[in-house]
Design an enzyme around this catalytic site. Sequence first.
Site, PDB file in Angstrom:
ATOM      1  N   SER A 126      -2.861   9.273 -11.894  1.00 22.10           N
ATOM      2  CA  SER A 126      -1.849   9.417 -10.849  1.00 22.10           C
ATOM      3  C   SER A 126      -2.274  10.406  -9.773  1.00 22.10           C
ATOM      4  O   SER A 126      -1.962  10.216  -8.589  1.00 22.10           O
ATOM      5  CB  SER A 126      -0.515   9.851 -11.468  1.00 22.10           C
ATOM      6  OG  SER A 126      -0.648  11.099 -12.119  1.00 22.10           O
ATOM      7  N   ASP A 137       1.014  15.801 -14.886  1.00 22.78           N
ATOM      8  CA  ASP A 137      -0.231  16.436 -15.294  1.00 22.78           C
ATOM      9  C   ASP A 137      -1.368  15.901 -14.435  1.00 22.78           C
ATOM     10  O   ASP A 137      -1.184  14.992 -13.631  1.00 22.78           O
ATOM     11  CB  ASP A 137      -0.507  16.206 -16.778  1.00 22.78           C
ATOM     12  CG  ASP A 137      -0.646  14.725 -17.112  1.00 22.78           C
ATOM     13  OD1 ASP A 137      -0.503  13.882 -16.200  1.00 22.78           O
ATOM     14  OD2 ASP A 137      -0.905  14.404 -18.285  1.00 22.78           O
ATOM     15  N   ASP A 139      -5.107  14.276 -14.745  1.00 21.47           N
ATOM     16  CA  ASP A 139      -6.143  13.692 -15.591  1.00 21.47           C
ATOM     17  C   ASP A 139      -7.502  14.042 -14.996  1.00 21.47           C
ATOM     18  O   ASP A 139      -7.789  13.703 -13.847  1.00 21.47           O
ATOM     19  CB  ASP A 139      -5.988  12.176 -15.671  1.00 21.47           C
ATOM     20  CG  ASP A 139      -4.696  11.773 -16.363  1.00 21.47           C
ATOM     21  OD1 ASP A 139      -4.392  12.333 -17.430  1.00 21.47           O
ATOM     22  OD2 ASP A 139      -3.978  10.902 -15.830  1.00 21.47           O
ATOM     23  N   ASP A 191      -5.157  17.224 -18.675  1.00 14.13           N
ATOM     24  CA  ASP A 191      -5.873  16.512 -19.732  1.00 14.13           C
ATOM     25  C   ASP A 191      -7.326  16.401 -19.300  1.00 14.13           C
ATOM     26  O   ASP A 191      -7.623  15.891 -18.213  1.00 14.13           O
ATOM     27  CB  ASP A 191      -5.287  15.120 -19.965  1.00 14.13           C
ATOM     28  CG  ASP A 191      -3.949  15.163 -20.679  1.00 14.13           C
ATOM     29  OD1 ASP A 191      -3.678  16.177 -21.343  1.00 14.13           O
ATOM     30  OD2 ASP A 191      -3.174  14.201 -20.563  1.00 14.13           O
ATOM     31  N   LYS A 253       6.930   3.854 -11.846  1.00 13.69           N
ATOM     32  CA  LYS A 253       6.603   4.801 -12.908  1.00 13.69           C
ATOM     33  C   LYS A 253       7.842   5.585 -13.331  1.00 13.69           C
ATOM     34  O   LYS A 253       8.064   5.815 -14.525  1.00 13.69           O
ATOM     35  CB  LYS A 253       5.495   5.752 -12.448  1.00 13.69           C
ATOM     36  CG  LYS A 253       4.126   5.083 -12.308  1.00 13.69           C
ATOM     37  CD  LYS A 253       3.063   6.074 -11.907  1.00 13.69           C
ATOM     38  CE  LYS A 253       2.822   7.107 -12.981  1.00 13.69           C
ATOM     39  NZ  LYS A 253       1.651   7.970 -12.663  1.00 13.69           N
ATOM     40  N   TYR A 262       7.262   3.846 -21.048  1.00  7.90           N
ATOM     41  CA  TYR A 262       6.056   4.425 -20.433  1.00  7.90           C
ATOM     42  C   TYR A 262       5.283   5.172 -21.509  1.00  7.90           C
ATOM     43  O   TYR A 262       5.561   6.330 -21.809  1.00  7.90           O
ATOM     44  CB  TYR A 262       6.450   5.374 -19.296  1.00  7.90           C
ATOM     45  CG  TYR A 262       5.296   5.856 -18.453  1.00  7.90           C
ATOM     46  CD1 TYR A 262       5.063   5.314 -17.191  1.00  7.90           C
ATOM     47  CD2 TYR A 262       4.454   6.870 -18.883  1.00  7.90           C
ATOM     48  CE1 TYR A 262       4.014   5.761 -16.402  1.00  7.90           C
ATOM     49  CE2 TYR A 262       3.400   7.325 -18.103  1.00  7.90           C
ATOM     50  CZ  TYR A 262       3.193   6.771 -16.860  1.00  7.90           C
ATOM     51  OH  TYR A 262       2.158   7.214 -16.076  1.00  7.90           O
TER      52      TYR A 262
END
Length: 743
Positions: A126, A137, A139, A191, A253, A262
């Site tokens: 995202s 968060d 990625d 993450d 989303k 989700y």
Amino acid sequence: MNKNGTTTPPIVNITNGSATAVSTTAPLSGVSSPPITTSGGSYYGVTEPISLATPSSLDLKLSTELENTLRSFNLFESNDQSRKREEVLGKLNEIVKEWAKQTSIKKGYPEQTASEVNAKIFTFGSYRLGVTGQDSDIDTLCIAPKHIMRNDFFDDLSEILKIHPEITEFKTVKDAFVPVISMVFSGIPIDLIFARLTLVSIPEDLNDLIDESFIKNVDEKSMLSLNGCRVTDQILKLVPNIPNFRMALRCLKLWAKRRGIYSNVLGFLGGVSWALLTARICQLYPNAAPSTLINRFFKVYEHWKWPAPVLLTHIQEGGSHSTKVWNQKKDKLHLMPILTPAYPSMNSTYNVSKSTLQLLKNEFIRGAEITRKIETNELLWPSLLEKSDFFTRYRFYLQIDCIAGNEEDHRKWEGWIESKLRFLVLNLEQTPNMKHAVPYPKNFENKTSNNANQMVTSFFMGLTFNFSNAPGADKSVDLTKAVTEYSAMIKDWLRTQKNPETMDIKIHYIKRKQLPPFVKDEGPPKEELKASKKRLSANSNPAEAKKKLKSDLNTSTGISSNSTPTTAPTTASSTPNPNDNPSTPPITGLSSSLNPPTTSTTVENVSEQKIDTTTLPLSSNETTPPSTSTSTITTLENQIDSTNVVVDSIVDENISASNQLDNSTTTTDESSTTNNELKNSVGEEDPSNVSPQQPVNTESKITNTMEVNELDFINPNQPPTNTVESKIIAPPKKPTINIIRGI
């Protein structure tokens, strides 16, 4: 260089040893392709667009209302928040560079050579797509040269990050499908995954990883990690209008999260899958406004013929990773394939199960109904974004408690249990008389635990059963095998942990009324829930639903009861839009074959075809010509009947779930309470289904001490018992649900 003539910017630049923030919240921001006005030429995707219509004034108005609604949910970051994310990424990039240098020295490299070794951080998901929210968060992917191994990443780098003063909630999941480090860096959730390239050092000016040379001779875990960035960048290259894509994706989303669908790890769809589905709609309607894209999203996927795959580009066969490329014959067990556009094309939804697929289909149906009413001004956008009624939808649940003695062990234990919950779903689906086992994609802090020295979080699954109404049919469900096999698999991991005696898992079978208090605020407000149940109750009566939908149809199409065309307030002129594609082939997934015929279909006639073959929604600029009004109503009424069947199946599922009970002993008073709950859940009995000649068996009512009246399980086609000849009606088998308690 992409089709828009823009190069995706680097994630972080390092100048004179310091991190310089580079905007990555919105790569390719503000750049969009010009409207597509030609047919038969170049276009996005594997088929020609369905409609080339440009937005009407109504579309633009609805899109503005949509953006305002999304802003009310705080989905957009402020400039200060964006800068903070960039600063955090810069700091993480510096840590990774220093780690690569120290690891090289540790492996025997001279200090001068080691100082030239570089590693780098990339973003994907995202954040890379430019749809990150305030609480999202990031990625991230760590790219390292060939002499740095995965063990170095999870051992040495983990220790550096764990003791960093700005990092909290640190957790590693080495055994996941894509191993990951999770942390919160200065309040930003991150993450971090790892990929090892066959390079001596990572070039400082490397901006993207689309080139296939980067995935040659790499291990499987590295290839999967690299594909995160490669897929994200390919998506941005394959959508015609990036700002509209982003707005639609933000909405979808949010909708998926609030509707409880989700989560890739639990068998629903993750962020990549939702982005791929949205991108395909953008390809089919390249000039549509965001509000129109949302409407068409539900219209298309409501009738998609799964397991026909969703594709953004043609599948590339062969190559160094040919065995990884998705194949319809090889991967025939995949229920809902949504394929990634970067080589090797893989299914992003391999975790989808029979239960989660059914819920996804139901939500597409719900979304199509609501967005249709939004376009006709009957509802507003918040109606689409109502919270899920998961904790009132089912009568029976599984509660999975994750227990650990300290915070660090609990984070690891909880992550492991969550990553394997899909196997419990598969085990339950194979249990006789089990219909669906639906997980809820969120865990809860269990504040009801009696032991203050333990940390407990709980996951939940909704259960529905498929009992036969035939006399003498087995009405029992034994969950023991499914639960014990799952627990054994989970606990096998404990042998690798330092403190296995402090970790435990307990699985409880509970009824809806036994749900713990900490989940009570998760569902929609009571007034919203009552309104939803009222709509569901109306749909459970086919005659009433058909009458209501026919009325809605007349209103939305502007056609009165005498079939005289009128101008609806939400439609434009009936003159065909000159920008519309004059010839549109059937779209794969919406026809009965994966290889649709080549016969062309005019846009003006699409609405008159069967919805389960090639029907696709039209833009708000396209209306039905007066001469076809009658046939259109007839066809759409048939479509409504078809939809009612699906909606009725949802009602039947709720009623079936309400009829299933466990084998605990109850009193006559509890029986009365249960019957009242059942009556409230399905509405008043239809007088047309009651025989006026059937006498009331008062003696049977007095002597019956079952938890549910026998009429609730009796075959509806069986003739009523003659109460004069038989004073006592032999009850059918009592439904029972067994499970090992506290496992």
